[in-house]
Design a protein around this motif. Structure first.
Motif, short mmCIF file in Angstrom:
data_model
loop_
_atom_site.label_atom_id
_atom_site.label_comp_id
_atom_site.label_asym_id
_atom_site.label_seq_id
_atom_site.Cartn_x
_atom_site.Cartn_y
_atom_site.Cartn_z
N PRO A 41 72.62 34.77 56.37
CA PRO A 41 73.18 35.01 57.69
C PRO A 41 73.13 36.11 58.21
O PRO A 41 72.62 36.58 59.47
N LEU A 42 73.59 37.27 57.65
CA LEU A 42 73.77 38.82 58.12
C LEU A 42 72.29 39.12 58.12
O LEU A 42 71.99 39.74 59.13
N THR A 43 71.54 38.92 57.40
CA THR A 43 70.11 39.33 57.22
C THR A 43 69.34 38.84 58.55
O THR A 43 68.54 39.43 59.21
N GLU A 44 69.64 37.48 58.82
CA GLU A 44 68.95 36.85 60.09
C GLU A 44 69.36 37.62 61.28
O GLU A 44 68.60 37.86 62.21
N GLN A 45 70.75 37.88 61.18
CA GLN A 45 71.44 38.30 62.38
C GLN A 45 70.71 39.77 62.78
O GLN A 45 70.38 39.92 63.93
N ILE A 46 70.75 40.42 61.66
CA ILE A 46 70.15 42.06 61.92
C ILE A 46 68.71 41.76 62.28
O ILE A 46 68.12 42.63 63.24
N SER A 47 67.77 40.92 62.01
CA SER A 47 66.52 40.41 62.19
C SER A 47 66.31 40.29 63.56
O SER A 47 65.78 40.93 64.26
N ARG A 48 67.43 39.49 64.11
CA ARG A 48 67.35 39.13 65.31
C ARG A 48 67.70 40.18 66.49
O ARG A 48 66.79 40.62 67.38
N GLN A 49 68.67 41.01 66.05
CA GLN A 49 68.98 42.12 66.74
C GLN A 49 68.28 43.41 66.83
O GLN A 49 67.91 43.91 67.73
N GLN A 50 67.38 43.45 65.88
CA GLN A 50 66.49 44.50 65.66
C GLN A 50 64.94 44.09 66.15
O GLN A 50 64.33 45.20 66.33
N GLY A 51 64.75 42.99 66.25
CA GLY A 51 63.54 42.57 66.78
C GLY A 51 62.29 42.51 65.83
O GLY A 51 61.32 42.93 66.04
N LEU A 52 62.68 42.51 64.61
CA LEU A 52 61.94 42.58 63.39
C LEU A 52 62.30 41.52 62.39
O LEU A 52 63.60 41.34 62.28
N ALA A 53 61.34 41.48 61.11
CA ALA A 53 61.79 40.75 60.02
C ALA A 53 62.19 41.82 58.97
O ALA A 53 61.70 42.35 58.46
N VAL A 54 63.47 41.72 58.58
CA VAL A 54 64.33 42.53 57.69
C VAL A 54 64.77 41.55 56.46
O VAL A 54 65.32 40.54 57.01
N SER A 55 64.57 42.08 55.21
CA SER A 55 65.02 41.21 54.33
C SER A 55 65.42 42.01 53.11
O SER A 55 65.14 43.23 53.02
N ARG A 56 65.82 41.27 51.95
CA ARG A 56 66.01 41.96 50.61
C ARG A 56 65.00 41.27 49.40
O ARG A 56 64.98 39.92 49.50
N THR A 57 64.40 41.92 48.68
CA THR A 57 63.65 41.19 47.71
C THR A 57 63.98 41.90 46.23
O THR A 57 64.38 43.14 46.19
N SER A 58 63.47 41.60 45.28
CA SER A 58 63.57 42.25 44.08
C SER A 58 62.44 41.58 42.87
O SER A 58 62.24 40.40 42.98
N LEU A 59 62.11 42.25 42.00
CA LEU A 59 61.15 41.60 40.84
C LEU A 59 62.32 40.55 40.13
O LEU A 59 61.69 39.83 39.37
N LYS A 60 63.74 41.14 40.17
CA LYS A 60 64.45 40.14 39.41
C LYS A 60 65.68 39.68 40.45
O LYS A 60 66.75 40.34 40.59
N TYR A 61 65.47 38.64 41.05
CA TYR A 61 65.95 38.25 42.30
C TYR A 61 67.06 37.29 41.76
O TYR A 61 67.01 36.73 40.94
N ARG A 62 68.01 37.21 42.74
CA ARG A 62 69.00 36.20 42.47
C ARG A 62 68.81 34.80 43.05
O ARG A 62 69.08 34.02 42.60
N ASN A 63 68.43 35.02 44.54
CA ASN A 63 68.24 34.05 45.27
C ASN A 63 66.99 33.89 45.55
O ASN A 63 66.06 34.82 45.77
#
Length: 161
Positions: A41-63
């Motif tokens: 939800p924080l990631t989605e909120q920041i994306s909306r506020q900033q007007g772009l798609a921001v996320s986190r990723t990893s080669l060893k992801y948890r989610n």
């Protein structure tokens, strides 16, 4: 680049604030629950506020929702190569204009280092109670076995141009 860096900074600060608060309130067990409830939800909120798609990723992801796409995977592997050559993680970022499905996109990634405080939930030795909670919240978790100074993953930004 300025917009992307601003979005990454905003997301990083928000997530760190939540994790620090949760750790103080109840340690790693509280933090993993908080991360599960608030990170996306924080990631989605920041994306909306900033007007772009921001996320986190990893080669060893948890989610599983943070699984890297092909471009992100290539960049993450490049970050790992740079680390093996002695580059500092905090200086690692990559920008590129790509075309996906006929649409030009600006893409940027910034590496996230593993800090000592990350190891309670992402290290090689996770206490049994916490391990059980992680397995319950994140079936198929890959985000463990890290050591301080490794690359945990990266922030990823995408914007149509």
């Amino acid at each position: 680049v300025v917009e992307a860096k601003s979005a990454i900074k905003a997301l990083s600060a928000s997530l760190q604030k939540e994790m620090k608060s949760a750790m103080m309130a109840g340690g790693p067990l509280e933090a993993v629950g908080t991360c599960n409830l608030k990170a996306l939800p924080l990631t989605e909120q920041i994306s909306r506020q900033q007007g772009l798609a921001v996320s986190r990723t990893s080669l060893k992801y948890r989610n599983k929702q943070n699984m890297p796409d092909a471009w992100e995977r290539k960049v993450l592997l490049g970050f790992e190569e740079k680390l093996s050559q002695g580059l500092e993680i905090k200086t690692m970022y990559h920008t590129e204009i790509v075309e996906e499905q006929g649409q030009k996109l600006f893409r940027m990634m910034k590496a996230i280092p593993v800090k000592p405080q990350c190891l309670a939930c992402h290290g090689a030795e996770i206490v049994p109670e916490l391990n059980s909670e992680i397995e319950k919240l994140y079936p198929g978790d890959l985000a463990r076995g890290f050591k301080a100074g490794q690359i945990r993953g990266a922030f990823s930004v995408k914007k149509k141009i």
